[in-house]
Write an enzyme that holds these catalytic residues in place. Structure first.
Site, PDB file in Angstrom:
ATOM      1  N   CYS A  87      40.816  -1.626  42.379  1.00 38.65           N
ATOM      2  CA  CYS A  87      40.863  -0.153  42.431  1.00 38.65           C
ATOM      3  C   CYS A  87      42.082   0.377  41.677  1.00 38.65           C
ATOM      4  O   CYS A  87      42.136   0.297  40.468  1.00 38.65           O
ATOM      5  CB  CYS A  87      40.837   0.304  43.887  1.00 38.65           C
ATOM      6  SG  CYS A  87      40.404   2.052  44.061  1.00 38.65           S
ATOM      7  N   HIS A 191      36.368  -2.599  46.585  1.00 37.47           N
ATOM      8  CA  HIS A 191      37.403  -3.227  47.412  1.00 37.47           C
ATOM      9  C   HIS A 191      36.876  -4.468  48.148  1.00 37.47           C
ATOM     10  O   HIS A 191      36.401  -4.353  49.275  1.00 37.47           O
ATOM     11  CB  HIS A 191      37.885  -2.243  48.476  1.00 37.47           C
ATOM     12  CG  HIS A 191      38.776  -1.174  47.944  1.00 37.47           C
ATOM     13  ND1 HIS A 191      40.138  -1.333  47.846  1.00 37.47           N
ATOM     14  CD2 HIS A 191      38.510   0.077  47.506  1.00 37.47           C
ATOM     15  CE1 HIS A 191      40.676  -0.225  47.359  1.00 37.47           C
ATOM     16  NE2 HIS A 191      39.714   0.651  47.137  1.00 37.47           N
ATOM     17  N   GLU A 193      38.486  -6.669  49.703  1.00 36.73           N
ATOM     18  CA  GLU A 193      39.246  -6.919  50.945  1.00 36.73           C
ATOM     19  C   GLU A 193      38.720  -6.065  52.093  1.00 36.73           C
ATOM     20  O   GLU A 193      39.123  -6.249  53.243  1.00 36.73           O
ATOM     21  CB  GLU A 193      40.736  -6.688  50.694  1.00 36.73           C
ATOM     22  CG  GLU A 193      41.222  -5.241  50.726  1.00 36.73           C
ATOM     23  CD  GLU A 193      40.935  -4.449  49.449  1.00 36.73           C
ATOM     24  OE1 GLU A 193      40.105  -4.893  48.628  1.00 36.73           O
ATOM     25  OE2 GLU A 193      41.530  -3.358  49.284  1.00 36.73           O
TER      26      GLU A 193
END
Ligand SMILES: Nc1ncnc2c1ncn2[C@@H]1O[C@H](COP(=O)(O)OP(=O)(O)O)[C@@H](O)[C@H]1O
Ligand SMILES: [Mg+2]
Lengths: 214, 83, 740, 83
Positions: A87, A191, A193
């Protein structure tokens, strides 16, 4: 345990998230503070996390890209250090000239938080995967742009890493992530994560991170 | 003290989503408008005097800052104005 | 008093400027033994404002049920904190930013988020979740399109950048908010085992008073007293454009730096006390810190870092510049503090000292411009007993049901109402997942985060249904607790504690005050029955424009705890032929519902909510869900069972019902829908029978895969779920054509 | 066809969060800089001719558009420039 560096700029807000993910995958995360220079020889890889470094002021990633730590990351990457930008981290890598192209304001001119489906485009083993992956995005400026002539080069050199199955932001050619020529630096808007556990809504992000680290 | 303005605009070949949104809105409201592009405006105050040498030096410093971070030459163009 | 008298005229102007009345002026004279002088005017104006002093609400707020063995810190602190066990605690609070958001929606909403976050991290808690409660006027009302847009952009602009996920919210529309929108922001912060909790109580004579964060500018001077007044004021105090305070600008980037640096100095035990500078800025933070600690301060106003060097002491005292904190530390720890802040590119400046004398001495260069006992401004603030009608539990009319059959066009009207319109234009702009702890986002009735250390599930849900408040405020206030409590229970989360934001009109009007008292009593009773205390909150009065008061709107935030995020029932159908049950509370009351309001009738209730039965219902549902058979669940809300089923019917699912269309749009307090595997019917019904004390149940029908709703009596043809959803989507698009 | 530029800046008394961040960074990097403010720059093309009347009309239309959507007079100030 193998050390994995995570850059931290003023304002970065997904730093702790990728820290948790790296730990979860059995690696030892370490902070790389924006004002310092590092010799990154002992690091297995470096993450440039997502999230509003310098408040996204002026241009997303522009201010962070000019920091001391990025000088270290850039020179280490030229010697082969694997670097993964998420990002805002992707925006920083583009601003630092480590990845081609730029990320512009979404076509809708609005911030978008949603789940997307990603298709792997590259044949490079570190980055490629089989089935499409479900991972969330959250950004206001994630529309990938590159001039036509450079785009051709991108395809020729197998640098297109990820494409959206349903383009959420107007990215050119549905591109969600790209790689550098040497294939040791990659950046993506989604993302991973945030897709580490079933309760998060998907575990697909884990697969991307695992592949990258192993 | 010298003052400069830096106008930053997306290059013509780059789709300017913000400009397009503003343009659509204004046209819908019936305003007389052909096109509209949205960029940034940065006003900078630097040390220096208005002598020829002073101005030249200040200008070069503004240029350096612009190239350093104020715009991204890949996608934007700038104009520097002495105020 | 003759207005021709020049002295009186001057006094009148002064009272007007500082928004004090003659009674208050009298009281100040008595406390000081003389009239106020110099900056004292500004101090009394700020700290005796409704916003800071709670002068119309204090005596009533005391009645709130507020005890719990879990309570760590309650009313009076920046935020309430409860103990979750296993070493984990959370602090949370809700606050309004209504007036500023109406003036400048983006910055008003943004600074509302910034302010509530500071209330949380000032205690040492890391903010991990945000939520927002919004009330807007009719879409056609003046400026409403841009108000909605500005507010949502402001919340997302600030929350996303500062990196705290927004995981829940509620949005209401009604003409009573046409000129008084409500923007209430909720924030929750987390303390792990090793995290330090600090208070705002100043201690230690000789300790230093330190200013950290952004420089002081002219932002929002007189903001607190302005927020304590009706809009467009009284006739003799028109809102003069030029006298408007400078709009406060929020800087989420700066706030992020403040969060990290403040948590660092707190956890390194470098600070004695800390408080954010919120309403009335430096004045309220310093006076409250000193007053709470029973000490005094020497404060050097000329040391305050300024953005504008021409500011006067009064400006400095009243500025509401954002992203500033005041802390007290031992002198020997100052260097370490400075180092932490400077690492985060922030400054820390000593601006005073703690003194034994219970006085605040304000210095300006070499002069002491004011020396005053902080208690005079805080403890001795007015405490009004405003007039209200005590018989607020009485129902104006009793609902006896109605026998009208439902038609297709009735259904269309219902689904075209803005109440049912999807709100994803709003929440798609919020980062709901930063922090990587979100288990349920804004698309669900309850937001859930996973606690970092124990990995338990923490649910957040906001309550208050204005249409019930308009019908009967006492009942509506109970509903503001019970409805969200049921929503939590349905996800296996035990409701633990409550925060609230009481948005009301002008308290000097007895009908407004009656609603207020009814609300406090209703909420408190409901809280007591659930043993969930009110641990923090905020009152926003004077939501009145030119005599028009808003719907009394006590928005609430409930927090609930569950053992694991992997066991939370869904909110959608997921399998063909699953069974659908309707569980109804004992002594449930029926209401003519949102539909009555839609057709312009007064909403009527069949009776009052039975507190014991409803509390038993909540705990019964919680226990049932914990048994693990419930796959999906939702409370039956506005317009009854049908819209609730439609919400649950994600593509390609539908439902075959064993009730009539007419019965499917009745509203009762309370009913819920739960879904179970068909194979488990027997087991589940045995479980249900065990809860006969808590609720009755009925099999409503089963999930189908044809995306249709079929009724038992076929009084209406099958309804297409897609078409119904399209109506709701269109309701949004037609109302807000620019916001899609 | 006439072209105008609209420079939008936060009012002097209003906090400029972006400018503050950019200024801090540039100063840290050792650039000659006293202060910096960051705003927007909008370029508009409207129908019209360069006669006095044409210009006046276009200018008034630009002003109207500015007030309608290009800036927020509560917190920003603008300057309109004929290009
Ligand atoms: N202001 C808001 N911020 C975030 N989410 C919101 C907001 N308003 C509404 N929502 C979300 O929109 C959805 C619909 O809201 P609501 O009408 O309360 O229906 P329900 O809660 O019954 O699903 C909910 O999931 C809610 O979380
Ligand atoms: Mg809801």
């Amino acid at each position: 345990m193998k050390k994995v560096g995570i850059t931290r700029f003023l304002g970065t807000n997904c730093d702790r998230d990728i820290w948790a993910a790296v730990e979860d995958l059995g690696f030892q995360p370490e902070w790389l503070w924006f004002e310092n220079q590092y010799d990154l020889k002992e690091y297995q890889a470096v993450f440039i996390p997502g999230g509003f470094s310098y408040g996204d002021y002026l241009r997303c990633g522009a201010l962070a890209a000019r920091s001391q730590v990025m000088k270290s990351v850039k020179s280490a990457s030229q010697k082969g250090l694997p670097v993964f930008g998420i990002c805002n981290g992707f925006q920083i890598l583009c601003e630092a000239g480590m990845l081609p192209g730029a990320l512009l304001r979404n076509e809708s001119v609005q911030f978008i938080d949603t789940w997307v489906e990603l298709e792997s485009m590259t044949s490079d083993k570190r980055w490629s995967f089989q089935d499409n992956k479900k991972i969330p995005i959250a950004h206001g400026e994630g529309r990938y742009f590159i001039f036509e002539d450079q785009k051709a080069k991108l395809y020729d050199q197998d640098q297109v890493w990820l494409k959206y199955v349903n383009n959420p932001n107007g990215s050119m050619d549905d591109i969600a992530g790209v790689l550098n020529e040497a294939k040791n630096v990659g950046g993506l808007m989604p993302h991973p994560e945030r897709a580490m556990q079933t309760w998060m809504g998907s575990k697909d992000g884990r697969i991307l991170l695992e592949k990258f680290l192993n | 003290m010298l003052k400069f303005g830096v106008q930053v605009l997306p290059k013509p070949e780059v789709l300017d989503s913000q400009g397009r949104a503003v343009e659509t809105l204004l046209k819908k409201e019936g305003f007389n408008l052909n096109s509209c592009r949205v960029g940034k405006y940065i006003e900078l105050e630097v040390e220096g005097d208005s002598s020829v040498a002073g101005l030249a030096e200040a200008m070069s410093s503004i240029k350096k800052m612009s190239e350093y971070v104020l715009y991204n030459p890949l996608i934007e163009k700038i104009e520097i104005i002495k105020l | 008093m003759s207005t021709n008298d020049p002295i009186n005229a001057e006094l009148k102007v002064k009272l007007g400027k500082y928004r004090l009345n003659s009674f208050e002026f009298q009281k100040i004279n008595e406390l000081l033994g003389r009239p106020p002088e110099g900056v004292e005017w500004a101090l009394f104006s700020a700290l005796w404002s409704e916003h800071c002093s709670y002068k119309s609400s204090r005596r009533h707020l005391k009645k709130f049920f507020s005890t719990s063995p879990r309570l760590v810190s309650g009313f009076g602190e920046n935020a309430g904190v409860i103990d979750l066990g296993e070493g984990e605690r959370v602090g949370f609070k809700m606050e309004s930013h209504n007036h500023p958001s109406y003036i400048e929606p983006y910055q008003g909403a943004a600074t509302g988020v910034g302010g509530i976050l500071r209330d949380i991290f000032t205690m040492g808690a890391r903010p991990i979740a945000l939520a927002n409660y919004l009330c807007f006027g009719k879409p056609a009302a003046k400026r409403m399109q841009s108000l909605v847009q500005g507010v949502v952009h402001g919340i997302s602009g600030y929350g996303n950048c500062v990196g705290v996920p927004n995981i829940s919210g509620q949005t209401e529309f009604h003409e009573s908010y046409d000129e008084n929108i409500l923007v209430n922001a909720f924030a929750l912060g987390y303390f792990g085992k090793k995290d330090v909790l600090v208070t705002s109580s100043a201690k230690g004579v000789g300790n230093w008073v330190v200013y950290v964060g952004a420089k002081t500018g002219r932002d929002g001077i007189h903001g607190a007293s302005m927020a304590s007044e009706s809009f467009e004021g009284s006739a003799d105090q028109p809102l003069d454009e030029s006298k408007r305070p400078t709009v406060q600008i929020g800087d989420p980037f700066y706030e992020k730096l403040l969060i990290e640096s403040c948590l660092e100095v707190i956890n390194q035990n470098l600070v004695v006390a800390i408080q954010d500078m919120g309403a009335a800025g430096l004045t309220s933070s310093s006076f409250e810190m000193a007053s709470k600690g029973g000490v005094g301060f020497d404060m050097y106003l000329d040391q305050v870092p300024l953005r504008d060097s021409t500011m006067t002491p009064e400006d400095i005292l009243l500025s509401e510049s954002q992203e500033r904190m005041l802390l007290v530390c031992e002198p020997k720890k100052f260097e370490a503090i400075k180092k932490v802040f400077s690492r985060w590119n922030l400054e820390a400046t000593k601006i005073g000292e703690v003194i034994e004398d219970r006085n605040i001495n304000l210095h300006w260069h070499d002069e002491v411009i004011c020396s005053i006992d902080p208690d005079l401004l805080t403890e001795n603030a007015p405490n009004y007993d405003r007039k209200f009608e005590p018989d607020f539990t009485k129902l104006p009319e009793t609902y006896v049901g109605d026998s009208n059959k439902i038609s297709l066009s009735d259904i269309e009207t219902i689904f075209s109402s803005l109440q049912l319109a999807p709100k994803n234009w709003i929440y798609d702009q919020y980062d709901q997942r930063v922090g990587a702890q979100t288990a349920r986002d804004c698309s669900e009735p309850v937001g859930v985060v996973v606690l970092p250390e124990s990995k338990r599930a923490l649910g957040i849900v906001l309550g208050c249904r204005p249409y019930l408040m308009r019908a009967h405020s006492y009942t509506g206030a109970m509903d503001a607790i019970y409805y969200p409590a049921i929503e939590l229970a349905l996800k296996g989360l035990e409701p633990l504690a409550v925060t609230d934001c009481l948005n009301f009109g002008n308290p000097e009007k007895p009908n407004v005050m009656t609603d207020f008292v009814a609300t406090v009593e209703g909420m408190s009773e409901a809280c007591r029955s659930l043993k969930a205390p009110v641990i923090s909150g905020n009152v926003s009065f004077y939501n009145e424009t030119r005599g028009q008061n808003i719907t009394p709107t006590p928005s609430t935030g409930l927090v609930g705890l569950g053992s694991s995020a992997d066991q939370i029932p869904g909110s959608y159908f997921s399998k063909n032929s699953d069974l659908i049950y309707l569980l109804t509370s004992k002594n449930c009351i029926s209401i003519s519902g949102k539909r009555a309001e839609l057709v312009g009738e007064r909403l009527k209730l069949s009776g009052l909510i039975n507190v014991e039965s409803t509390a038993a219902y909540v705990s019964g549902l919680l226990a049932l869900v914990k048994l693990g058979q419930v796959k999906a669940s939702r409370i039956v809300g506005a317009f009854g069972v049908l819209p609730t089923l439609v919400k649950m019917a994600s593509s390609p699912f539908g439902a075959q019902l064993e009730i009539s269309a007419t019965d499917s749009i009745k509203e009762n307090l309370y009913e819920v829908i739960v879904v179970v595997e068909a194979n488990n019917q027997k087991l589940f019904e045995v479980q249900l029978d065990n809860f006969a004390e808590a609720f009755t149940y009925k099999k409503l029908g089963r999930v189908t895969a044809d995306a249709e709703i079929n009724f038992k009596d076929q009084s209406l043809p099958a309804l297409s779920v897609a078409q119904l959803k399209a109506l709701s989507r269109k309701a949004w698009q037609n109302s807000f054509p620019e916001l899609t």
